[in-house]
Every structure is written in C-alpha cells, then in structure tokens.
Design a protein around this motif. Structure first.
Motif, PDB file in Angstrom:
ATOM      1  N   ASN A 143      -1.430   4.146   0.739  1.00 22.21           N
ATOM      2  CA  ASN A 143      -1.199   4.592   2.112  1.00 22.21           C
ATOM      3  C   ASN A 143       0.114   5.367   2.117  1.00 22.21           C
ATOM      4  O   ASN A 143       0.956   5.188   1.243  1.00 22.21           O
ATOM      5  CB  ASN A 143      -1.135   3.394   3.054  1.00 22.21           C
ATOM      6  CG  ASN A 143      -1.292   3.799   4.510  1.00 22.21           C
ATOM      7  OD1 ASN A 143      -1.402   4.970   4.837  1.00 22.21           O
ATOM      8  ND2 ASN A 143      -1.295   2.820   5.391  1.00 22.21           N
TER       9      ASN A 143
ATOM     10  N   ASN B 245       1.988   7.649   7.639  1.00 25.30           N
ATOM     11  CA  ASN B 245       0.862   7.110   8.402  1.00 25.30           C
ATOM     12  C   ASN B 245       1.166   5.756   9.034  1.00 25.30           C
ATOM     13  O   ASN B 245       0.351   5.247   9.794  1.00 25.30           O
ATOM     14  CB  ASN B 245      -0.377   6.992   7.509  1.00 25.30           C
ATOM     15  CG  ASN B 245      -0.874   8.340   7.058  1.00 25.30           C
ATOM     16  OD1 ASN B 245      -0.609   9.353   7.670  1.00 25.30           O
ATOM     17  ND2 ASN B 245      -1.594   8.364   5.953  1.00 25.30           N
TER      18      ASN B 245
ATOM     19  N   ASP C 223       0.823  -1.215   0.000  1.00 23.87           N
ATOM     20  CA  ASP C 223       0.000   0.000   0.000  1.00 23.87           C
ATOM     21  C   ASP C 223       0.855   1.263   0.000  1.00 23.87           C
ATOM     22  O   ASP C 223       0.522   2.251  -0.663  1.00 23.87           O
ATOM     23  CB  ASP C 223      -0.955   0.012   1.196  1.00 23.87           C
ATOM     24  CG  ASP C 223      -2.136  -0.930   1.028  1.00 23.87           C
ATOM     25  OD1 ASP C 223      -2.299  -1.478  -0.086  1.00 23.87           O
ATOM     26  OD2 ASP C 223      -2.885  -1.114   2.001  1.00 23.87           O
TER      27      ASP C 223
END
Length: 166
Positions: free
Chosen positions: A133, A137, A127
């Motif tokens: 993503n 994060n 991701d």
C-alpha cells in the motif's frame, strides 16, 4: 522478471514526451523528452530534450533514440525495465531510498512501536513498509499521526518516502 511497475516503485520516475514542435521562424524539432516523478511531477523532473528542441543530455537522448520510445512506453515490454535502468545509469539517477522502511530504521522506530503510537492496525503500517500500500493512500488522519510519531511534518515524511534518493 521485473517490469514497468517495478521501475515506478524503485525509482518513482517515468519517461514522458510530446511529439514535435516548432516556432514562427520555421524551426522544428521531433520531441520534448523528460523523466518525471509519477507521484508528483512538480517536485521532480529531469529534462533530456527541451521544448525548443535543445538536447540537454546527449548520451541519454542517443540511448532513447537507439531503443526507441516504444522501448520505454509499453508496460509489457520485455526490455522496458532494463532500458530504464540503463537510462538512469546514464543520467546518474539513483534509486529511491526505500520508503517508510528506511525512515523507520533511521528514526529507530519499529513497526510495532509506530502502530502503538498512532493507534492503528499493524497491517496498515506493514503494508506501507512492504510496498503493498502507498503512504499517499493512507487517511489524512493516519498520515498526520505517523508524521507526528516520527517527529516530522507530513510533507517531510512524504518527501522522504517519494523523493529522497540513495
């Protein structure tokens, strides 16, 4: 069709400004305009028009005036992406290198290998590599593990992902 979020992913920059200004002598100016990194404005900033009204990049300033600030502001603007791309060309600002995918390639490490080294899910790394993503994060623990597995500090890895340009 590409939009404002694509600009952030590809270049990591956003046009910022504040209206007007002046000094005790009665001098006034219309705007202070700059490009700043959306992840960390303290690390990357390109001034176009300074707080005293001095234009630092006349071609960029003229282009912004021609397109108007609304041509850069509205996230749903049809021409917003194209306006940013042209502004970046005028200013000689290249795209970001490509994030974690490029770092892995430069280090000769596959997603599967990194996943194995840090003991996390393949989807988490995939991701980040595919832009679904953000590295920022991820948990602190995973960021530290990734950096260590790539023989880097967390700050070096963060900078490679968000600030290194082609």
């Amino acid at each position: 069709m590409k939009n404002f979020s694509d600009i952030k992913k590809e270049y990591g920059l956003c046009l910022r400004w504040f209206n007007g200004g002046g000094d005790e002598a009665g001098n006034t100016w219309d705007y202070t305009i700059w490009l700043e990194n959306v992840i960390d404005p303290k690390k990357e900033r390109y001034n176009i028009c300074e707080s005293d009204g001095a234009v630092l990049n006349q071609k960029a300033y003229d282009f912004i005036c021609e397109k108007t600030l609304n041509g850069f502001r509205d996230k749903n603007c049809i021409n917003c992406y194209d306006n940013y791309i042209e502004l970046f060309k005028i200013m000689g600002i290249p795209e970001l290198k490509g994030g974690l995918k490029v770092v892995l390639k430069e280090k000769g490490v596959s997603v599967a290998e990194l996943t194995r080294k840090i003991g996390t899910s393949r989807s988490m790394i995939s991701d980040i590599v595919n832009g679904k993503n953000q590295f920022r994060n991820a948990s602190v623990e995973n960021c530290i593990k990734m950096a260590k597995a790539l023989d880097m500090t967390v700050e070096e890895l963060y900078d490679e992902i968000y600030f290194r340009r082609k």
